[in-house]
Design an enzyme around this catalytic site. Structure first.
Site, mmCIF file in Angstrom:
data_model
loop_
_atom_site.group_PDB
_atom_site.id
_atom_site.type_symbol
_atom_site.label_atom_id
_atom_site.label_comp_id
_atom_site.label_asym_id
_atom_site.label_seq_id
_atom_site.Cartn_x
_atom_site.Cartn_y
_atom_site.Cartn_z
ATOM 1 N N LYS A 137 0.686 -1.093 -0.325
ATOM 2 C CA LYS A 137 -0.380 0.138 0.204
ATOM 3 C C LYS A 137 0.704 0.839 -0.214
ATOM 4 O O LYS A 137 0.840 1.882 -0.464
ATOM 5 C CB LYS A 137 -1.199 -0.395 1.220
ATOM 6 C CG LYS A 137 -1.788 1.239 1.080
ATOM 7 C CD LYS A 137 -2.843 1.365 2.397
ATOM 8 C CE LYS A 137 -4.039 0.168 2.701
ATOM 9 N NZ LYS A 137 -4.565 -0.266 3.630
ATOM 10 N N ARG A 155 -3.109 3.073 8.747
ATOM 11 C CA ARG A 155 -3.083 2.039 8.209
ATOM 12 C C ARG A 155 -2.014 1.547 7.844
ATOM 13 O O ARG A 155 -0.708 1.177 7.955
ATOM 14 C CB ARG A 155 -3.949 1.501 6.667
ATOM 15 C CG ARG A 155 -5.083 2.845 6.559
ATOM 16 C CD ARG A 155 -5.536 2.711 4.738
ATOM 17 N NE ARG A 155 -6.295 4.115 4.668
ATOM 18 C CZ ARG A 155 -7.813 3.658 4.719
ATOM 19 N NH1 ARG A 155 -7.863 3.080 4.285
ATOM 20 N NH2 ARG A 155 -8.193 5.621 4.494
ATOM 21 N N GLY A 188 -7.618 -6.878 4.847
ATOM 22 C CA GLY A 188 -8.625 -7.089 6.029
ATOM 23 C C GLY A 188 -8.010 -8.365 7.668
ATOM 24 O O GLY A 188 -8.736 -7.870 8.450
ATOM 25 N N MET A 232 -5.299 -7.062 9.024
ATOM 26 C CA MET A 232 -4.678 -6.033 9.807
ATOM 27 C C MET A 232 -6.186 -5.125 10.151
ATOM 28 O O MET A 232 -6.393 -4.989 9.731
ATOM 29 C CB MET A 232 -2.990 -6.437 10.055
ATOM 30 C CG MET A 232 -2.067 -7.304 9.903
ATOM 31 S SD MET A 232 -0.255 -6.766 9.027
ATOM 32 C CE MET A 232 -1.123 -6.742 7.902
ATOM 33 N N ARG A 268 -3.712 -1.021 -6.317
ATOM 34 C CA ARG A 268 -3.219 -2.976 -5.995
ATOM 35 C C ARG A 268 -3.643 -3.873 -7.129
ATOM 36 O O ARG A 268 -4.678 -3.540 -8.366
ATOM 37 C CB ARG A 268 -3.363 -3.188 -5.121
ATOM 38 C CG ARG A 268 -4.288 -3.954 -4.314
ATOM 39 C CD ARG A 268 -4.567 -4.382 -3.309
ATOM 40 N NE ARG A 268 -5.782 -4.558 -2.905
ATOM 41 C CZ ARG A 268 -6.627 -4.414 -1.955
ATOM 42 N NH1 ARG A 268 -5.787 -4.041 -0.627
ATOM 43 N NH2 ARG A 268 -7.496 -4.789 -1.853
ATOM 44 N N HIS A 282 -5.955 -46.894 -2.172
ATOM 45 C CA HIS A 282 -6.474 -46.797 -4.200
ATOM 46 C C HIS A 282 -7.227 -45.905 -4.908
ATOM 47 O O HIS A 282 -7.382 -45.655 -5.628
ATOM 48 C CB HIS A 282 -7.177 -48.483 -3.601
ATOM 49 C CG HIS A 282 -7.677 -49.153 -5.047
ATOM 50 N ND1 HIS A 282 -9.019 -48.373 -4.629
ATOM 51 C CD2 HIS A 282 -7.422 -49.723 -6.025
ATOM 52 C CE1 HIS A 282 -9.562 -49.778 -6.250
ATOM 53 N NE2 HIS A 282 -8.322 -50.418 -6.873
ATOM 54 N N SER A 332 13.248 -41.483 -14.935
ATOM 55 C CA SER A 332 12.632 -40.786 -14.055
ATOM 56 C C SER A 332 12.520 -40.613 -12.532
ATOM 57 O O SER A 332 12.105 -41.756 -11.932
ATOM 58 C CB SER A 332 11.514 -41.565 -14.969
ATOM 59 O OG SER A 332 9.619 -41.421 -14.090
ATOM 60 N N CYS A 380 7.792 -37.989 -12.695
ATOM 61 C CA CYS A 380 6.913 -39.149 -12.983
ATOM 62 C C CYS A 380 5.832 -38.740 -11.611
ATOM 63 O O CYS A 380 4.358 -39.446 -11.507
ATOM 64 C CB CYS A 380 6.684 -39.841 -13.686
ATOM 65 S SG CYS A 380 7.443 -41.290 -12.578
ATOM 66 N N TYR A 431 11.719 -33.584 -18.459
ATOM 67 C CA TYR A 431 10.880 -33.491 -19.098
ATOM 68 C C TYR A 431 9.877 -33.830 -17.811
ATOM 69 O O TYR A 431 10.229 -34.618 -16.691
ATOM 70 C CB TYR A 431 10.112 -34.852 -19.848
ATOM 71 C CG TYR A 431 10.160 -36.126 -19.412
ATOM 72 C CD1 TYR A 431 8.910 -36.426 -18.939
ATOM 73 C CD2 TYR A 431 11.046 -36.961 -19.510
ATOM 74 C CE1 TYR A 431 8.999 -38.249 -17.798
ATOM 75 C CE2 TYR A 431 10.890 -37.802 -18.777
ATOM 76 C CZ TYR A 431 10.266 -38.788 -18.186
ATOM 77 O OH TYR A 431 10.440 -39.727 -18.131
#
Lengths: 880, 880
Positions: free
Chosen positions: A23, A93, A102, A104, A337, A453, A769, A837, A857
């Site tokens: 702010k 503030r 909201g 603080m 903001r 499962h 992998s 993976c 990957y």
């Protein structure tokens, strides 16, 4: 000279966010670009941190600097703080580096006392306004700074309104307000034992202190935990001259977004409240009107506001969330903001801003929260509706499902197959339940973790699932479950939210997934930037097809065990397991071969010509057998009913086998390549199925490429032996069909020892992998099934860990092993293909780490592929 | 020119063991120092390895070199190979670098054929002798080289002896021997399809080939596996002129040890057989006489032999195992090597040789096999008696026990308490069985691994235990067990051998442990050399006292969970676990406090002033509750018997709790510090018990030092939180008693992540102890309970691993993590105390590794402390 703790707005800018808070930095920036911002200054986050560390004591120099800055405000405005003549009022503030709306504290109208209130009255010529301000200030200050309950003051107001027969606060006349103020002051003296402070410098000091303290109030702490915000950031404090939106009908206050935060549409979106202060809007005391009203009521101000919004968006190059006040027809900007937005809006705004030339493609990619866009891919609960959850379990597979509660899979198959929407509710699911899961909208289990499962199967099917919901007590006998006293009978409708773990009664409004053109475009851009290939974890041709739709570039993990669990195969699998000798086992395996060949044929075809990593059988064999407790009870029952002979003997034999296969710690037991080494015939059957499927595809002229993957390797010797078996099968198939096939043999790195020995293993492996689910389990010594239900919540609460390591890859521990393994492997085989993976393959922070350590990957569930594509592009942009 | 594959004895020496094998190198050495060795040469192990690698083909040059060397023998001896005149006969023997007695092949009298046998006859003037040699040769060659069964030839001999009514082979006259030889040759032709080779060069070539091949015969492979000998060493072949011990009464052959290999006494110990060849002694066909007979029969030779023995012992500076032959009154040395000896002899010889000035203290320490001396500390089966084991389980706790079979702990307590010797036989033991184990001689279980309850408890008590003996089927109903058809009833006597895992019927002769003065002296020397401190794993004052007797320098691991399992405490522990709220739990804990305080008081006192590491509660709580299957059956039974009401409800509640606490993988579950973080009150009670015990001791003027150990840490945050709790308790106790106590707080390193994070954790920890049991489990992903029964045997068989990693520390994997942790920890705290308390702490190779990485101490079971002391000294000597 002491450190600089206080910055006038004109001394700062938007880059000083860390020091001045969001702010404060933005107020400074707005001041800098010439927007109408009431004068003020910011006390730094550093001051806050030093104050908190020192045990709630201001560091030397802070207060001196505050009052010096205040004098400057007095000088510039010609007003005097706490004086009767032309008094200066300020707002105080909070403002952290990261937005915590909201959470603080805020104090308005500070600077009022018995004397200055009169000055305000004479200055404005409106004594009602002045005393109303004073009343509000006493109430707010007492609540926030002194800790006197809000309700005590409200009671007084209510009494006066009753007495005067009035409805609205603003109807109370000035004289009565003065009596109210006296009563307010008495309340404070009663509660605190001292008078309401009349010294305005004391007021300011106490207010700053209160804002600093509010960094550690309960809701702020919880918010930070939920949003993964560092506790060490601290908050800044902004002290700013008050602008009054409540001085008449040419006054007001409002909030606005420069674009629609819900849809992303390019339109001013906001609310305005005439003759009101900001707190009235926030507190919801009066209902504001759409921002268009401003156009009608104060057209000049509206145009100025529009221009300012445009200027701010162009300046910040992002959609802005703006607070403003109009004081007697003059516009004041109180805050700006970057605006929060839905996933949908986020994508649209980013893409449109590129088209508008406001931002670059790279910026657009970084603007969209990768994790958030997961929402767009699943049917989800309408977040705008307030929900009452009756229970909460683990969010095991995202998406929401609604349907009639059923307790058995057969019935679920029957009713689901007949078109009814059903939710399968089980203590935990077993392979026997698969047919029921297929026909259910979703699954709810009372036991089992994120890798149970039910969870694994549901995720594979992209079906919503809530697991380990221990609050529900299933009473199968009476075909109902009970949760916190509520009885839910079979056939009752419930809704489950696999993204949050919530379970709700009845049908809850849902939103269908939307895949917009903008989204597609954004992902195309992502593909141009990202270095990582994105593969899918997919076990069926359907999954593979879906994965390709989402942009998968191959399959990184095709698990073969789920194929073993299909209803028509399970008896053969069990026969194989129970075989007492090689011959019987091979007989059963030969029955499984055609099934497996068809499986692989379908998957390879769906993914051709992209590579498919097929992992050979991994789980311990007892997973395919009935649970021992079930058998035990059946046997006890048979004995009681005097049933004897072959049936009983067979059951007892089965129980014996189940017991002999059961393990103390199956995760670390006889599974993975250990099975392959004990029963090479199983892996040989699977290898044959793969090669025969490839032969078939080759005959059909379809290119395909397979990576045969050996699980759970910890030493090169394991891989060497099994690779030799597989190559033996290949030689046979090659000879039988007179053809050459394109494949490689490699392994998972999912044990610490495998990572440590990656250089040795790389001599034999053609790809690696990372199985980070198992690697996390062994590195931490956390069994996921046990940890997520039992102690990870406690660990998160006590801040021992920042994230669940099964959700977000632990860079320090698991990551170190991965980094070591990559270095070692590449030192032996420079170009060895390496990927991941585990489920981390679909999580943005983990994907970034994979990019950083140089994997080739990531592989994730089909539904997370868009997330992964975007995250991979972001990783690439952020780590160059 | 090709490589040198063949060395004449005069070309070698004892340092060429690797190339020439032990036998070849020693024959060369004896030649070198002028002892009477028949001339010969050695074909190198290198030739063997190249031959085997090339697929059983001689490398170029080998045969040429062999025959060149042979010509040299002919030249030197004036004899001719395969000739009628003065024929040269040779022996062909294997000889690897490491002794593998009797495992590989030997051929004597090679060089005989139809022609040269006549030469031998005329040369010796003894045709019976010559034909007997030829007969023996054909039989041996056919057996060893051609693979014709020995028995086929024995039949012929037996037939002739029956026909001639003779008892001994040597009574058969020459003429009959010639007929026998004809029949022998026919057998070969029948079996092989070719005639017995008359070409002596062919004989030699085939013999060398056979010896090379014998490196890979089944028994040699098994022997190497058992003795951890590298398969790649290969064997050398020694070709040597025959010396004949069977040419008359002034001939003979013998073996001797320069000291008694059983007791170590300094006396010539051996056997001699007049008129015989070596094979007669080895094969046990004739019974040899004690070596003293040589003194009577051939006093000159005896004195020469004595002198030679003395010379050899002085030369080799070790007790020698010698083979020799006397040919017509002339002594020939055929072999010398360091003699195998019992643990007892080993210790005595080493110490006495130091006293004799023959070797140094350092050498003496290296001469004794550390692992072997473990034998001296337990009652053991007399190895000289042949045993018939009826079953074999896991060797879970060393020592042998004998007693009546009992199937329940109560009865074992009753009968054992009454002085009866009993062996407790159970499917598996639980904490409920402790009282029975205490009164039993030993424990036998059908299920459970090396870390099962029975194993751990028994090792702690130093009581023999065989676990996981799956072959025995317990039939409690009929109070018997069945094993391979044998029924063993309650009260029948069995013997179990916890060192081998064998189970035997009846009482088997045993040897009591002997702790000689020499042993004590050796261990004193060890203490002067070793760098590592040796601590004990001990949970009771008794264990602690025993450990000190053996020389423990502290306790490295005092487990507190066994204290929870004692019969009178278990109900309170269960009450604590079942408590639904903090208050009830604290109430139960307050009842446990006095017990724990007494435990710690006793242990600290027994070990004072040495340090005692006390590990706070580690195992998952369900280990203290009944097994769910037992409860399930009890409930089913109650329902069938229509028992209702409170009793049933309580049971069902208990089952629910057991189910809710039961875990998929308890090893990786809710245990260790995770318990402490969930229920800090448990650790606080334990900390209080420790501190109060220390206060008591302080009052009594007894110095003590405690290391409070937090188990299963993976992150500094865990340690920080729990350390704060413990320090909080300390502050209270300090205030209550107005005193200061001497203790540190540290943690185990038993998870890969803990090793990786050791630098961070070291900031908070005051000491580290490697828990290598768990670290091995997580690094390998091996659950010990499952792995040792299910797949480690297969892994050993397939040579995937060289040793069971739970027995011998895996240096490459687990060791890498340890090394990393040591480096990281010491980089932060240079002098942080670091030790090991896994079972590896008592295993010599693992101890060496601990020395190498620079740990401060190892901790092991009290009974292994002498082993550890010696191994630590050896590690220090070998790694300077």
């Amino acid at each position: 000279m002491s450190k600089k703790y206080v910055y006038l707005f004109e001394e700062g800018n938007s880059n000083m966010r860390q020091l001045l808070g969001g702010k404060g930095a933005n107020l400074a920036e707005m001041t800098l670009i010439g927007l109408p911002v009431p004068a003020g200054f910011t006390i730094t986050t550093e001051a806050c941190n030093e104050y908190l560390t020192a045990g709630h004591k201001f560091p030397d120099g802070v207060l001196e600097q505050v009052f010096t800055a205040l004098e400057r405000l007095e000088l510039d405005s010609g007003k005097s703080f706490g004086k009767k003549n032309n008094p200066l009022l300020v707002s105080v503030r909070s403002g952290a580096a990261v937005s915590m709306p909201g959470m603080m504290d805020t104090i308005l109208n500070l600077g009022l006392n018995d004397e200055s209130v009169q000055g305000l009255a004479s200055l404005t010529g409106d004594s009602r306004f002045a005393y109303d301000c004073y009343r509000r200030f006493i109430q707010m200050f007492s609540d926030v700074v002194l800790g006197v309950e809000h309700a005590r003051f409200d009671e007084v107001m209510e009494r006066y309104k009753r007495k005067l027969a009035l409805i609205f606060d603003y109807e109370i006349p000035s004289s009565e307000l003065q009596s109210i103020i006296e009563e307010y002051k008495e309340i404070v003296e009663q509660e605190k034992g001292f008078a309401f402070p009349q010294d305005v410098r004391e007021q300011l000091t106490m207010a700053i202190q209160a804002v600093f303290d509010s960094w550690n109030n309960q809701r702020a702490i919880v918010y930070r935990r939920l949003n993964k915000i560092d506790d060490e950031l601290g908050t800044a404090v902004n002290v700013q001259c008050m602008a009054f939106g409540n001085m008449g009908l040419d006054c007001g206050t409002g909030v606005a977004f420069t674009r629609n935060p819900s849809t992303g549409e390019r339109e001013l979106y906001g609310e305005f409240l005439v003759n009101a202060q900001g707190e009235d809007v926030v507190a919801g005391i009066r209902t504001p009107t759409p921002i268009d009203r401003l156009k009608e009521e104060l057209p000049g101000v509206f145009q100025q506001f529009l221009d300012t919004c445009q200027k701010l968006e162009t300046h910040y190059r992002d959609m802005q969330d703006i607070e403003f006040t109009v004081e007697k027809g003059k516009l004041y900007m109180l805050q700006t903001r970057s605006g929060k937005r839905t996933a949908r809006a986020s994508v649209r705004i980013a893409v449109e801003m590129v088209n508008e030339g406001l931002i670059t493609v790279e910026e657009a990619l970084l603007r969209v929260d990768a994790e958030q866009i997961n929402q767009l891919l699943h049917r989800q609960i309408d977040q705008s509706v307030k929900l009452d959850a009756i229970a909460k379990g683990l969010p095991a597979s995202p998406g929401a499902a609604c349907g009639k509660v059923l307790f058995d899979a057969d019935l679920a198959e029957k009713m689901g197959g007949a078109g009814e929407k059903v939710v399968l509710v089980r203590s935990e699911t077993t392979p026997d339940d698969i047919h029921g899961i297929i026909y259910a909208q979703g699954v709810l289990t009372a036991r089992g973790g994120m890798t149970s499962h039910a969870a694994v199967v549901a995720r594979g099917m992209g079906k919503p699932c809530v697991c380990g919901c221990e609050a529900i007590k299933i009473d199968s006998g009476n075909r109902q479950f009970i949760v916190n006293g509520i009885v839910v009978k079979e056939g009752d409708v419930i809704t489950i939210d696999g993204a949050s773990g919530n379970v709700m009664l009845g049908e809850v409004p849902m939103i269908e997934p939307t895949l917009s053109d903008e989204f597609a475009l954004l992902l195309q851009w992502a593909n141009q930037i990202k270095k990582l290939a994105i593969r899918a974890n997919a076990d069926t041709p359907q999954d593979a097809a879906r994965a390709r739709e989402f942009g998968a570039e191959g399959i990184g993990l095709c698990r073969t065990e789920h194929m073993f669990m299909a209803a028509e195969r399970l008896p053969i699998v069990q026969q194989m397991i129970l075989a007492e000798n090689l011959e019987d086992r091979e007989e059963a395996l030969s029955q499984l071969l055609p099934f497996q060949r068809d499986d692989f044929y379908g998957i390879l075809k769906a993914m051709a010509p992209h590579p498919v990593t097929i992992r050979l059988l991994d789980p311990p064999l007892h997973e395919f057998l009935p649970h021992p407790e079930t058998l035990l009870l059946e046997i006890a029952e048979m004995k009681h009913q005097q049933i004897k002979g072959k049936v009983l003997l067979e059951k007892e034999e089965l129980l014996k086998k189940v017991h002999s296969l059961s393990e103390a710690n199956p995760m670390l037991g006889h599974r993975g390549c250990r099975l392959g080494l004990t029963y090479p015939e199983i892996y040989c059957m699977q290898a044959r199925a793969i090669f025969e499927a490839m032969v078939q595809l080759q005959k059909e002229g379809i290119d395909c490429f397979t990576e045969v993957e050996i699980p759970l390797v910890m030493d090169i010797a394991e891989l060497s032996l099994l690779k030799a078996e597989i190559m033996g099968v290949y030689e046979q198939v090659k000879k039988e069909n007179n053809c050459e096939l394109d494949f490689t043999v490699g392994t998972m790195l999912e044990l610490p020892r495998a990572c440590i020995m990656a250089d040795e293993i790389a001599r034999e492996a053609e790809f690696f992998s990372f199985g980070t689910n198992d690697l996390t389990q062994t590195t931490f010594g956390f069994s996921r099934d046990d940890a997520e239900g039992k102690f990870i919540p406690i660990y998160l609460e006590k801040k021992i860990i920042k994230d669940n390591p099964f959700a977000v890859l632990d860079r320090k521990g698991v990551g170190s092993l991965m980094r070591l393994a990559v270095e070692k492997a590449r030192s032996v085989k420079k170009d060895i293909l390496m990927g991941i993976c585990g489920e981390h393959g679909g999580e943005p922070s983990s994907i970034e780490f994979c990019h950083i350590v140089g994997l080739d990957y990531v592989s994730c569930s089909p539904y997370r592929i868009p997330v992964a594509r975007l995250a991979a592009a972001q990783a690439s942009l952020l780590n160059n």
